[in-house]
Design a protein around this motif. Structure first.
Motif: not given
Length: 227
Positions: A83-85, A88, A98, A127, A134, A151, A159
């Motif tokens: 995931s983006l989390c 990051a 990122i 994602l 992105k 994005v 997210t």
């Protein structure tokens, strides 16, 4: 019998020739494999390259991120889509923005001078499980501290339910559609033309609340920590 009408017997059905081979079935059309797993492989390879450049073991990364060694190994092998989390968090531990995790090499076009990024040269991170993609509008590279993204949020793209935080600052402008942004305990609904800015260390999340329309956001990330 003389004078009588001859009745023709129905012709026997043609028998299939016994060839000893099973009957051929129509060939199934080749189905193209989705591009998403290939994207996961590229991102996983990039994360592994950066980890090795920094001489960090999977155990060390796991200790610093609270992610399991098994999960990290799956990400590096392209078996899990982070995931983006998670990305990051990994970028923070690796001391990069990122943008450095995009599975594409830095733009080595000598004519660009590290200044210009042509439309066809944009690195992209999809994602796909969360409906977020992105595109990197600025030249790629691990040394860059300021990065510009385009994005795309598919309908319902988000997210995740949990807030996350990372190094740096970010700002953006909604170019198309709408976006829901939560920072700390406050939530805003942003529509086309609305903009935002906040410190990335503040827990945040974002999503596209629309059920049938995509959202497009021009997004800036500035990394402050040294690698």
């Amino acid at each position: 019998m003389s004078g009588g009408r001859r009745i023709k017997k129905p012709a026997p059905k043609a028998k299939a020739r016994a060839t000893g081979k099973p009957a051929r079935r129509p060939k199934a059309k080749a189905v193209a494999r989705p591009a998403e797993p290939a994207m996961d492989l590229a991102v996983g390879r990039r994360i592994r390259e950066l980890r090795r450049e920094h001489k960090l073991s999977l155990e060390t990364i796991a200790d610093r991120t609270d992610l399991s060694i098994g999960f990290l190994s799956q990400i590096e092998r392209g078996l899990s889509s982070p995931s983006l989390c998670v990305l990051a968090t990994l970028a923070d531990v690796l001391g990069v923005g990122i943008a450095a995790l995009f599975g594409s090499p830095p733009n080595d076009d000598p004519a660009s001078g590290g200044v210009v990024t042509r439309q066809l040269q944009r690195a992209e991170l999809k994602l796909w499980r969360t409906g977020i993609s992105k595109q990197l509008l600025s030249p790629a590279g691990t040394e860059n501290r300021l990065n510009l993204f385009l994005v795309h949020l598919e309908p319902g793209g988000n997210t995740g339910d949990e807030l996350y935080a990372h190094d740096g600052e970010e700002a953006g402008l909604v170019l198309e559609g709408e976006m829901t942004l939560t920072v700390d305990t406050e939530t805003w609904s942003l529509k086309t033309g609305d903009s935002f800015r906040f410190a990335s260390r503040r827990p945040h999340r974002f999503s596209n609340p629309a059920e049938d329309a995509k959202a497009v956001v021009l997004w800036v990330n500035c990394v402050t920590q040294a690698s």
